[in-house]
Motif scaffolding. Structure first.
Motif, PDB file in Angstrom:
ATOM      1  N   PHE A 104      -6.313 -48.778   9.120  1.00  0.00           N
ATOM      2  CA  PHE A 104      -7.509 -47.820   8.638  1.00  0.00           C
ATOM      3  C   PHE A 104      -7.596 -46.685   9.832  1.00  0.00           C
ATOM      4  N   ALA A 105      -7.343 -47.117  11.065  1.00  0.00           N
ATOM      5  CA  ALA A 105      -7.528 -46.098  12.297  1.00  0.00           C
ATOM      6  C   ALA A 105      -6.628 -45.255  11.998  1.00  0.00           C
ATOM      7  N   GLU A 106      -5.172 -45.531  11.775  1.00  0.00           N
ATOM      8  CA  GLU A 106      -4.129 -44.292  11.447  1.00  0.00           C
ATOM      9  C   GLU A 106      -4.307 -43.556  10.244  1.00  0.00           C
ATOM     10  N   ALA A 107      -4.658 -44.277   9.200  1.00  0.00           N
ATOM     11  CA  ALA A 107      -5.201 -43.249   8.147  1.00  0.00           C
ATOM     12  C   ALA A 107      -6.477 -42.445   8.399  1.00  0.00           C
ATOM     13  N   ALA A 108      -7.410 -42.765   9.318  1.00  0.00           N
ATOM     14  CA  ALA A 108      -8.361 -41.926   9.393  1.00  0.00           C
ATOM     15  C   ALA A 108      -8.115 -40.898  10.431  1.00  0.00           C
ATOM     16  N   ASP A 109      -7.246 -41.151  11.322  1.00  0.00           N
ATOM     17  CA  ASP A 109      -6.555 -40.162  12.186  1.00  0.00           C
ATOM     18  C   ASP A 109      -5.757 -39.037  11.687  1.00  0.00           C
ATOM     19  N   ALA A 110      -5.100 -39.697  10.396  1.00  0.00           N
ATOM     20  CA  ALA A 110      -4.448 -38.472   9.648  1.00  0.00           C
ATOM     21  C   ALA A 110      -5.087 -37.683   8.521  1.00  0.00           C
ATOM     22  N   GLY A 111      -6.275 -38.274   8.329  1.00  0.00           N
ATOM     23  CA  GLY A 111      -7.028 -37.789   7.317  1.00  0.00           C
ATOM     24  C   GLY A 111      -6.708 -38.303   6.054  1.00  0.00           C
ATOM     25  N   MET A 112      -6.503 -39.394   5.774  1.00  0.00           N
ATOM     26  CA  MET A 112      -6.031 -39.782   4.619  1.00  0.00           C
ATOM     27  C   MET A 112      -6.883 -40.882   3.838  1.00  0.00           C
ATOM     28  N   GLY A 113      -6.784 -40.815   2.379  1.00  0.00           N
ATOM     29  CA  GLY A 113      -7.751 -41.787   1.752  1.00  0.00           C
ATOM     30  C   GLY A 113      -6.777 -42.957   1.482  1.00  0.00           C
ATOM     31  N   MET A 114      -7.348 -44.005   0.644  1.00  0.00           N
ATOM     32  CA  MET A 114      -6.782 -44.937   0.440  1.00  0.00           C
ATOM     33  C   MET A 114      -6.643 -45.481  -1.106  1.00  0.00           C
ATOM     34  N   LEU A 115      -5.711 -46.263  -1.654  1.00  0.00           N
ATOM     35  CA  LEU A 115      -5.526 -47.189  -2.825  1.00  0.00           C
ATOM     36  C   LEU A 115      -5.896 -48.585  -2.347  1.00  0.00           C
ATOM     37  N   VAL A 116      -6.827 -49.277  -2.812  1.00  0.00           N
ATOM     38  CA  VAL A 116      -6.655 -50.786  -2.609  1.00  0.00           C
ATOM     39  C   VAL A 116      -6.679 -51.676  -3.904  1.00  0.00           C
TER      40      VAL A 116
ATOM     41  N   GLU B 198      -3.431 -55.560  -1.112  1.00  0.00           N
ATOM     42  CA  GLU B 198      -2.461 -54.422  -0.940  1.00  0.00           C
ATOM     43  C   GLU B 198      -3.419 -53.080  -0.582  1.00  0.00           C
ATOM     44  N   TYR B 199      -2.590 -52.127   0.179  1.00  0.00           N
ATOM     45  CA  TYR B 199      -3.278 -50.956   0.471  1.00  0.00           C
ATOM     46  C   TYR B 199      -2.042 -49.902   0.385  1.00  0.00           C
ATOM     47  N   MET B 200      -2.570 -48.697   0.051  1.00  0.00           N
ATOM     48  CA  MET B 200      -1.469 -47.506   0.345  1.00  0.00           C
ATOM     49  C   MET B 200      -2.442 -46.252   0.726  1.00  0.00           C
ATOM     50  N   ARG B 201      -2.319 -45.964   1.987  1.00  0.00           N
ATOM     51  CA  ARG B 201      -2.857 -44.673   2.258  1.00  0.00           C
ATOM     52  C   ARG B 201      -2.164 -43.506   1.739  1.00  0.00           C
ATOM     53  N   LEU B 202      -2.941 -42.368   1.444  1.00  0.00           N
ATOM     54  CA  LEU B 202      -2.471 -41.279   0.642  1.00  0.00           C
ATOM     55  C   LEU B 202      -3.363 -39.942   1.522  1.00  0.00           C
ATOM     56  N   ALA B 203      -2.460 -38.898   1.612  1.00  0.00           N
ATOM     57  CA  ALA B 203      -3.123 -37.622   2.080  1.00  0.00           C
ATOM     58  C   ALA B 203      -3.946 -37.225   0.881  1.00  0.00           C
ATOM     59  N   PRO B 204      -4.560 -36.270   1.094  1.00  0.00           N
ATOM     60  CA  PRO B 204      -5.884 -35.963   0.170  1.00  0.00           C
ATOM     61  C   PRO B 204      -5.125 -35.327  -1.221  1.00  0.00           C
ATOM     62  N   HIS B 205      -4.328 -34.344  -1.319  1.00  0.00           N
ATOM     63  CA  HIS B 205      -3.468 -34.119  -2.326  1.00  0.00           C
ATOM     64  C   HIS B 205      -2.930 -35.294  -3.157  1.00  0.00           C
ATOM     65  N   ASP B 206      -2.328 -36.160  -2.452  1.00  0.00           N
ATOM     66  CA  ASP B 206      -1.751 -37.281  -2.987  1.00  0.00           C
ATOM     67  C   ASP B 206      -2.675 -38.486  -3.693  1.00  0.00           C
ATOM     68  N   LEU B 207      -3.834 -38.361  -2.950  1.00  0.00           N
ATOM     69  CA  LEU B 207      -5.113 -39.259  -3.711  1.00  0.00           C
ATOM     70  C   LEU B 207      -5.561 -38.661  -4.920  1.00  0.00           C
TER      71      LEU B 207
END
Length: 165
Positions: free
Chosen positions: A150-162, A6-15
């Motif tokens: 991953f492309a969508e997360a990178a384009d939006a400047g997001m980090g991730m939980l895995v 599972e994955y969750m992409r997060l904005a920098p503040h949310d990360l």
């Protein structure tokens, strides 16, 4: 019980919030999955690769792509077990690097280069699945979805939980 990647992409503040208080994010994730199970639209921040996670790690490693795509880079500090261990995380920069590596891959070729017998011999989870030739389509589909995520997360400047649940 199945092991699901599972994955969750997060904005920098949310990360940052997730790294400081992982259980608050876990509660949010559980709520979002519950809403989806009840028929709500899926939350675009969440994705799973079903039981393909271990097979994906295997074929990506053979293709020279870091398995951080599947396992993350580092465990989230002070996190409890989220199913099969604590979650890991990827920084915004690392998501960008991994997204670029995934974008360079031809999913059909990467998966096609690994015979099912190699997955069986390496005892890749789920055992018994890889002898069937249809498993290639399963891995290809999940690899393509993962690259898009991953492309969508990178384009939006997001980090991730895995994590594996």
């Amino acid at each position: 019980m199945s092991m699901i990647g599972e994955y969750m992409r997060l904005a920098p503040h949310d990360l940052d919030v997730a790294l400081a208080d992982p259980e608050s994010i876990r509660d949010l994730i559980d709520e979002l999955w519950d809403l989806e199970d009840a028929g709500s639209e899926p939350d675009a921040r969440l994705m799973d690769v079903d039981k393909a996670w271990h097979g994906l790690a295997f074929v990506l490693e053979r293709a020279g792509v870091p398995t951080a795509v599947v396992h993350g880079d580092a465990q989230v500090p002070r996190s409890d077990d989220w199913g099969y261990g604590p979650p890991s995380w990827l920084s915004v920069e690392r998501v960008g690097e991994l997204s670029a590596a995934l974008a360079e891959l031809d999913a059909d070729a990467v998966v096609g280069a690994v015979p099912g017998a190699a997955l069986v011999e390496a005892e890749v989870y789920p055992l018994g699945m890889w002898a069937d030739g249809d498993c290639k389509d399963y891995l290809i589909g999940h690899l393509k979805r993962l690259a898009d995520f991953f492309a969508e997360a990178a384009d939006a400047g997001m980090g991730m939980l895995v994590w594996i649940d």
